[in-house]
Enzyme design. Structure first.
Site, PDB file in Angstrom:
ATOM      1  N   HIS A 130      60.036  62.454  10.489  1.00 24.61           N
ATOM      2  CA  HIS A 130      59.779  62.613  11.919  1.00 24.61           C
ATOM      3  C   HIS A 130      61.051  62.468  12.758  1.00 24.61           C
ATOM      4  CE1 HIS A 130      56.968  63.531  14.983  1.00 24.61           C
ATOM      5  NE2 HIS A 130      57.037  62.375  15.617  1.00 24.61           N
ATOM      6  N   HIS A 187      59.142  55.804  15.323  1.00 26.34           N
ATOM      7  CA  HIS A 187      59.455  57.182  15.676  1.00 26.34           C
ATOM      8  C   HIS A 187      60.927  57.530  15.393  1.00 26.34           C
ATOM      9  CE1 HIS A 187      55.947  59.025  17.647  1.00 26.34           C
ATOM     10  NE2 HIS A 187      56.715  60.099  17.743  1.00 26.34           N
ATOM     11  N   SER A 230      57.825  53.326  18.930  1.00 20.97           N
ATOM     12  CA  SER A 230      59.101  53.782  19.479  1.00 20.97           C
ATOM     13  C   SER A 230      60.221  52.908  18.932  1.00 20.97           C
ATOM     14  CB  SER A 230      59.098  53.697  21.006  1.00 20.97           C
ATOM     15  OG  SER A 230      60.394  53.988  21.528  1.00 20.97           O
ATOM     16  N   GLU A 287      50.158  62.452  13.281  1.00 19.46           N
ATOM     17  CA  GLU A 287      50.726  61.158  13.633  1.00 19.46           C
ATOM     18  C   GLU A 287      49.598  60.215  14.048  1.00 19.46           C
ATOM     19  OE1 GLU A 287      54.253  61.260  16.181  1.00 19.46           O
ATOM     20  OE2 GLU A 287      54.102  63.454  16.110  1.00 19.46           O
ATOM     21  N   TYR A 313      48.679  64.570  16.901  1.00 21.14           N
ATOM     22  CA  TYR A 313      48.373  63.132  16.930  1.00 21.14           C
ATOM     23  C   TYR A 313      46.937  62.822  16.516  1.00 21.14           C
ATOM     24  CZ  TYR A 313      52.846  61.955  18.993  1.00 21.14           C
ATOM     25  OH  TYR A 313      54.188  61.762  19.183  1.00 21.14           O
TER      26      TYR A 313
END
Length: 756
Positions: A164, A274, A324, A519, A562
């Site tokens: 990713h 991520h 994140s 995701e 997602y």
């Protein structure tokens, strides 16, 4: 995946529709059983990961070190065009590649039954934004063409996952929507990935030997945060109270040890963060934080006597959806220096100023140092597990190796929920908050996250309707998502997004690997893993004396965007708006996975059904990407000449650079080779290569200086502050020029020597 320049994407979509119009005017789903599962109690306070010793006395060749399997690892270069091609991940049409910081790789891991060649699987970790339908088709076709030695690798047992990263070359995906900002499909980019993936499989296959697998875990506290906390908080309080964190902090690691000499041949890890450490405003190709982690681990293993030559470290993605790497949080870059609004990640009602900050925010380096740091933290966690496994680890035990894969049409997949009610999924659609992006890559104009109402600007409804007007049934099915792009019902000139999804899982001993095409958010991943864990026990897939280990790898095989929980979906932040198949998406995935889970049982002797095949759009994808016309060198210069040379001496920690008369690197991807190198002079005066463009500290940059005449410059910069040592060095450039007639000729450039 962050969607930042959505207006450009929509405009490009309208343009594509005009092209489509011109072109068009001139030229069985298997029955699935219902499933039921119950809440699993916590064990050791960590319900999402279960590591317990296998004690199945019936298993073959079981020892205190675990069972023996056929193990193979392989790694190969998949670096596509590093210039003049849109990078894949942020959907930012202006983010076009200008160079290379770190080569991209495919890492393949094979686990097989020593007595049955049909029972094995390949788990691949690619330094790409995701897996992909076209890429997987290409890999499977390549395997079929490699002869009978590879005939056991099929749809059911090949998993193609992506780390990713948002900083790799794009234009290789199967469906139209992600092709828009890349101006279509690029065969060179696609083929680099397919060919490298196949080479990594070949190397893994050729290296197979008897060995053992062991598992371990650790907690990494400083490498990820939840970027959609407001949506996460919509999940039931009682469920959230079962977990100590709002993202999964656990890294799970498998170690592969060769039996013949006791040497370790590789590791494979799962950790959710991520690949957005490198920002959407930087244009250098790299593998982001997981690429850094893999690089550091493989380099470190060169210092370990118990690590085999060619050691491969795979850092796979997990339930990454709402995570994140920008661990300092999301802040307003509008002069207020305030935190972004929790509910919708805005600053004064606008989403554009809201940006996540990595650990080294403020350096104006496109996130480069933060990326290295987040990768380093994952590396440190993995190394901690690895070093501790000599004293404490969980052996993978039991002779069972199984896999399944099937395709399921999610455009209208009907199934029973755990409470007995019947639910359905919908054709794929993107909501308005999809266009708002995230704090990792904010969108533009008046889009906002947490938008489940009508748009403020009716223009966007008009633009969306130009693509496809959603039916009343579709609107009701996707509710409360307001539909911006009805991509699942848009099929001209080919499908805009997938409606057919991959359902896949692997098993070796007590280890179960869920392979997710989308995701999954933190809580989605927890629910999915827990459902598999409970069913593995209730269905006696594992012995009564052992506990399953369940991990989730993603995004794999395709890219279905997602997967949120129902509660998160209702909030309609970015992740909910990008959950393609409606409110029941997660439960649909869980249902399909559990339906086919019996194929992983010891007694299973049949293969899962193929299901309805998704389209392969490789040979019909549009492309508006121009090729290299020719390269030129300025008067009195030749390719490879140095135009700005190094100084004679530098102190350690300095940036050392040289600029050369360059040529377009798209002329030759130099796979398994290099564009740039550092050579060191030995005591006998000879030169040897000590760094190349696979090394993070060496930066290769290309710049077009005259489009009409084909001139370009290449600058190579060495950051000597990471691992360099004193000595005498020089910089090498390896390029390939294209003549007006199309002939491509290799050349070299060499700087003067310098001392550190």
């Amino acid at each position: 995946m962050a969607r930042s320049h959505i207006a450009v994407a929509l405009g490009a979509a309208v343009f594509a529709l005009l092209v489509i119009f011109q072109l068009t005017t001139t030229l069985g789903l298997p029955e699935l059983d219902f499933w039921h599962w119950t809440v699993q109690e916590q064990r050791n306070g960590i319900p999402q990961t279960h590591l317990f010793s296998e004690k199945d006395a019936a298993a073959d060749a079981v020892t205190a070190e675990g069972s023996q399997y056929l193990l193979g690892v392989g790694k190969a270069d998949i670096t596509g065009p590093v210039v003049e091609l849109n990078l894949m991940g942020y959907a930012n049409s202006s983010q076009v590649g200008t160079g290379l910081r770190q080569r991209l790789y495919s890492r393949a891991f094979i686990v097989g039954d020593p007595n049955d060649s049909s029972q094995r699987f390949i788990y691949m970790v690619l330094d790409t934004q995701s897996g992909d339908t076209a890429i997987r088709y290409g890999i499977l076709e390549g395997l079929a063409n490699m002869g009978p030695d590879y005939s056991m690798y099929t749809q059911k047992n090949v998993a193609v996952t992506g780390t990713h990263s948002h900083s790799g070359p794009g234009a290789w995906l199967n469906y139209l929507l992600p092709q828009i900002t890349s101006l279509g499909f690029d065969k060179q980019s696609y083929q680099a990935i397919v060919d490298g993936a196949l080479l990594s499989i070949k190397r893994a296959h050729d290296s197979m030997a008897l060995g053992r697998v062991s598992a371990g875990t650790t907690s990494i506290q400083n490498a990820n945060i939840n970027r959609s906390l407001y949506a996460y908080l919509a999940n039931p309080q009682a469920e959230r109270d079962r977990y100590s964190d709002n993202v999964d902090k656990t890294m799970t690691l498998l170690k592969f040890t060769r039996a013949s000499d006791g040497k370790d041949i590789g590791i494979l890890t799962w950790f959710a963060v991520h690949g957005t450490s490198l920002y959407g405003n930087q244009t250098i190709v790299a593998a982001d934080n997981k690429g850094v982690a893999a690089y550091l681990f493989e380099q470190e293993m060169k210092n370990y006597s118990n690590a085999a030559e060619g050691f491969v470290a795979g850092f796979s993605q997990a339930n990454v959806g709402d995570t994140s790497p920008n661990v300092l949080g999301a802040w307003c870059e509008d002069g207020s220096n305030a935190e972004c609004k929790l509910e919708d990640s805005t600053c004064g009602g606008r989403n554009e100023p809201c940006h996540g900050r990595g650990p080294y925010f403020g350096l104006n380096d496109g996130g480069t140092k933060s990326c290295y740091e987040i990768g380093k933290r994952q590396f440190a966690g993995a190394l901690d597990i690895y070093n501790s496994m000599a004293n404490s680890s969980t052996p993978i035990s039991g002779s069972t190796i199984r896999s399944f894969h099937t395709f399921v049409d999610f455009s209208n997949f009907t199934f029973a929920l755990p409470n007995g009610s019947v639910a359905s999924t919908c054709p794929a659609a993107m909501g308005y908050s999809f266009a708002a992006g995230t704090s990792d890559g904010p969108g533009a104009f008046d889009f906002k996250q947490n938008d489940s109402g009508s748009p403020n600007n009716p223009l966007w409804s008009v633009v969306g309707d130009l693509i496809h007007v959603p039916s009343a049934k579709q609107v009701a099915c996707q509710a409360p998502k307001p539909i911006l792009l009805d991509v699942g019902e848009s099929h001209l000139p080919y499908d805009w997004a997938p409606n057919i999804v991959d359902i896949q899982a692997f098993r070796v001993g007590q280890l179960f690997i869920i392979v997710s095409p989308g995701e999954a958010t933190t809580m989605s991943g927890r629910r999915w893993r827990e459902a598999v864990y409970n069913t593995a026990i209730s269905s006696s897939l594992v012995s009564s004396t052992s506990s399953p280990i369940v991990v989730l790898g993603a995004p794999a095989n395709s890219y279905t965007h997602y997967i949120t929980t129902e509660e998160e979906y209702d909030i309609q932040r970015y992740e909910g708006a990008s959950t393609l198949y409606g409110r029941n998406t997660l439960n649909g995935y869980i249902n399909a996975t559990l339906t086919y889970l019996p194929y992983l049982s010891d007694s299973s002797t049949t293969e899962s059904p193929l299901g309805p095949l998704p389209p392969d759009n490789v040979n019909r994808s549009l492309s508006f990407i121009t090729g290299v016309v020719y390269d030129g060198a300025p008067l009195m210069k030749k390719f490879g000449d140095v135009t700005t040379d190094v100084s004679s001496a530098y102190s350690l920690g300095s940036l050392v650079s040289a600029t050369f008369v360059g040529a377009n690197p798209r002329n030759n991807l130099r796979l398994e080779e290099t564009y740039a190198a550092i050579e060191q002079q030995g005591s006998d005066g000879t030169w040897s290569q000590v760094r190349d463009d696979a090394d993070w500290e060496l930066l290769f940059e290309w710049k077009r200086t005259n489009g009409l005449l084909g001139y370009s410059d290449v600058t190579i910069t060495w950051d000597t502050g990471l691992t360099a040592q004193a000595g005498t060095y020089r910089i090498k450039y390896y390029g390939d020029s294209k003549s007006i007639g199309g002939t491509i000729t290799g050349f070299e450039g060499t700087s003067e020597s310098f001392t550190l």
